[in-house]
Design an enzyme around this catalytic site. Structure first.
Site, PDB file in Angstrom:
ATOM      1  N   CYS A  69       0.813  -1.216   0.000  1.00 21.23           N
ATOM      2  CA  CYS A  69       0.000   0.000   0.000  1.00 21.23           C
ATOM      3  C   CYS A  69       0.847   1.266   0.000  1.00 21.23           C
ATOM      4  CB  CYS A  69      -0.958  -0.014   1.190  1.00 21.23           C
ATOM      5  SG  CYS A  69      -0.146  -0.101   2.799  1.00 21.23           S
ATOM      6  N   HIS A  82      -2.099   0.712   7.041  1.00 18.99           N
ATOM      7  CA  HIS A  82      -2.403   1.071   5.656  1.00 18.99           C
ATOM      8  C   HIS A  82      -1.915   2.485   5.373  1.00 18.99           C
ATOM      9  CE1 HIS A  82      -4.359   0.494   1.867  1.00 18.99           C
ATOM     10  NE2 HIS A  82      -5.250   1.457   2.042  1.00 18.99           N
ATOM     11  N   ASP A 106      -7.838   6.343  -2.273  1.00 15.50           N
ATOM     12  CA  ASP A 106      -7.066   5.154  -1.912  1.00 15.50           C
ATOM     13  C   ASP A 106      -6.653   4.429  -3.187  1.00 15.50           C
ATOM     14  OD1 ASP A 106      -5.880   2.971  -0.794  1.00 15.50           O
ATOM     15  OD2 ASP A 106      -7.483   2.558   0.642  1.00 15.50           O
TER      16      ASP A 106
END
Length: 675
Positions: free
Chosen positions: A424, A468, A484
């Protein structure tokens, strides 16, 4: 081997048992002690055990002084001090082991017992978990058993006898312990142990290097637990905000630094829709961060802490969180914040959010120029550019992976053109760099995303593996908007909540093969039990004590009321115990009770005697049944002493009671003869 252990002399047997108990007390400390400390303490215990079994002499004073000097020097070299928690625990562990080299008499054993009790308590300096408490309960029973056994000076009593006495002592002390736990005033710093500065660490850092969050995917430890009021929201909206990073030096993302003379921009938070109410139990992190679901207009409810919110919507506490804390919050997953127009001070701040260091990621900058040459994107606003970059992630063959490798100097170039895979933070960092190259203000946000519900207790569990990183992009008229980019590469990471997992061990693999759901159910059950321990024991705070007093009728309770109530209960319990003792003495003859115990034990051994037989008659029957061995003679002598106490008493009642108590103790330790 077992037969040899059962035939060892009592001193050897008792020494080996005490060494095993000491090793058990030290075992939970191993992960917190220097390697040399564990090796030295373990070596000394093994050495002392060998000396006991072999019947060798204990080392001389010179050896002991040399080991002591080595311990002091190694502690000073390791911790740079002899004071403080870590240095103190290191010393007490080694000194406890060294003291066993002086174990010659009961006095030395008593010193070891007290050192053992203190070392047992030091385990709670590092962890107050349920597992630690259970291990220390076993250690307590072991030390009490050794202590009771040291007072059994006659013969070779079995350790099970001492264990029964120790267990009964612990059981009798449990009500007092419960009362003290509930009512003893929790007054900082008198209550609890001040945590050292590095006693806990969060999985997240205040900065982000590309690759450091990927390592957290291997960590399944719990970061926090959440209890929602009503129906939990979808996993896809559970973004727990942590540090916001807007400065990039080419290798690392850093938090923003206010410019001198430039007023810090307010958050301008505008929440929409109904609130989401929940309670968080946060594990120690040694960071002043409170994680909440984006975004909260009101401060979380955490008594004893001063809270403030940064312009980036992160909540900070007045001091680092070195213990488990529980706080309530009300969040609005639908929100807007930040400046809506690029003018004045906001324009200066937004310029910092498009800055890129010179000499890094030239191919990414060239990609941005290429996108701008597209007529459809030449003058496009931020939302259009965001969608164009996300479409590139969806269709460009990019892959979400747990092991993307080590990034070099140009991390974004490697992601966009070479590796085309990442975790991520690789994706978020490369996305933000490209957006900045497109002259769109953007920054990285770190925190936790998602979680899983525990079917046993209903708490939502967020692990370190849920760490994250995502992006925020500034849009004219809307402010800062969450984007995202990981969801574009792997939609399952955000939507259906598919996690990349590290390879499991042999035992876990076998359990999964046996029953796919067994391992998950076992883990959920254990975590539910541990969570109950956290909620009811570790989070039993002064406010809960005062609420208890309110329920008992106190209008404005204080710690003085707690102290008075505690003293009243202890005095009342003492009076009840004294009254019971007096009543028992008045209702029953202790001499007859002792004679009845002896008669019952003789009957169990096969000696039949009339109910009215005096001790002298019992002694005669015991001689006929058991013969004239040493144990039989000792039993007969004890019975004759019992009769003499009754029919030829001493001058004073106090002396008579004392002699009767002595006969009672001797009966407990009497070696019963074989037929």
């Amino acid at each position: 081997m077992l037969n040899r252990l059962t035939t060892l002399p009592r001193d050897t047997r008792d020494t080996l048992f005490l060494l095993v108990v000491i090793a058990w007390v030290m075992m939970p400390q191993v992960s917190h002690l220097p390697l040399w400390c564990t090796a030295l303490a373990g070596g000394v215990l093994v050495w002392r055990g060998w000396l006991a079994v072999a019947g060798r002499h204990l080392p001389s004073l010179g050896w002991r002084l040399a080991l002591l000097a080595l311990t002091m020097g190694a502690t000073l070299w390791t911790h740079r001090t002899l004071l403080g928690r870590d240095a103190g625990v290191t010393l007490i562990v080694v000194l406890l082991a060294l003291k066993t080299l002086e174990l010659r008499a009961r006095r030395d054993a008593f010193v070891i017992f007290f050192l053992g009790f203190f070392t047992m308590l030091t385990n709670f300096f590092f962890s107050q978990s349920l597992l630690t408490a259970a291990a220390m309960l076993i250690a307590l029973l072991g030390l009490l058993t050794a202590l009771v056994n040291a007072h059994l000076v006659v013969g070779r009593p079995p350790l099970t006898t001492a264990l029964k006495t120790a267990s009964w002592m612990a059981l009798l002390g449990a009500p007092i312990m419960a009362v003290l736990f509930v009512l003893f005033p929790r007054l900082a710093p008198l209550w609890g142990i001040p945590s050292d500065a590095m006693s806990g660490r969060s999985g997240l850092s205040a900065t982000m290097q590309v690759g450091n969050i990927a390592s957290l995917a291997l960590d399944s430890s719990i970061a926090m637990r959440i209890k929602f009021e009503g129906q939990p929201p979808p996993q896809s909206v559970l973004y727990f905000r942590g540090p916001v990073l807007s400065r990039f030096d080419g290798r690392e993302w850093l938090p923003p630094t206010p410019r001198p003379g430039i007023r810090e921009m307010p958050a301008n938070l505008n929440v929409l829709g109904p609130p989401l109410n929940y309670e968080v139990t946060l594990e120690p992190s040694n960071r002043p961060w409170l994680f909440v679901v984006d975004a909260t207009a009101q401060a979380p409810r955490l008594p004893g802490f001063e809270l403030r919110q940064t312009p980036q919507l992160q909540w900070l506490t007045s001091r680092p969180l070195t213990d488990i804390v529980r706080y309530g919050a009300s969040s609005h997953p639908d929100f807007r914040y930040g400046p809506t127009r690029a003018s004045g001070a906001a324009l200066i701040t937004l310029r910092d959010d498009v800055a890129l260091p010179a000499g890094f990621n030239p191919r990414t900058i060239a990609l941005a120029a290429e996108l701008r040459r597209d007529p459809a994107l030449a003058t496009a606003p931020a939302p259009v550019l965001v969608q164009a970059v996300l479409q590139r992630l969806r269709s460009g063959g990019y892959r979400y992976t747990l092991d993307p490798g080590v990034s070099g100097q140009h991390s974004a170039d490697e992601f966009w053109f070479d590796r085309r895979e990442g975790f991520c933070e690789h994706i978020a960092s490369a996305f933000v760099i490209l957006m900045r190259a497109l002259d769109v203000p953007a920054r990285v946000v770190t925190g936790y995303q998602g979680g899983e519900v525990n079917s046993v207790d209903g708490f939502w569990t967020v692990r370190q593996s849920d760490a994250h990183a995502w992006a925020e992009v500034w849009e004219d008229g809307a402010g800062w908007v969450r984007v995202d980019p990981t969801g574009a590469v792997s939609p399952g990471r955000i939507g259906t909540f598919q996690r990349l997992q590290a390879p499991q061990g042999v035992i876990a693999t076998a359990l999964v093969t046996l029953s796919p759901d067994l391992l998950a159910r076992l883990r959920e059950s254990w975590e539910a039990v541990n969570n109950s321990w956290n909620q009811w024991v570790l989070n039993y705070t002064q406010s809960k004590q005062l609420n208890l007093l309110k329920n008992l009728g106190f209008e404005s309770p204080s710690w003085e009321d707690l102290a008075r109530l505690l003293m009243g209960i202890l005095v009342l319990a003492s009076l009840v115990g004294a009254a019971w003792t007096l009543w028992e003495q008045s209702q029953h003859d202790p001499w007859l009770r002792l004679l009845s115990r002896a008669r019952r034990k003789l009957a169990a051994a096969g000696v039949a005697a009339p109910a009215q037989a005096p001790p002298r008659e019992l002694a005669r029957l015991a001689g006929q049944h058991f013969g004239s061995g040493p144990r039989a003679l000792a039993l007969q002598q004890w019975l004759l002493q019992l009769e003499q106490l009754r029919y030829a008493p001493v001058a004073s009642k106090a002396a008579s009671r004392q002699q009767l108590a002595t006969l009672g103790r001797e009966f407990n330790h009497l070696a019963w003869p074989d037929r």
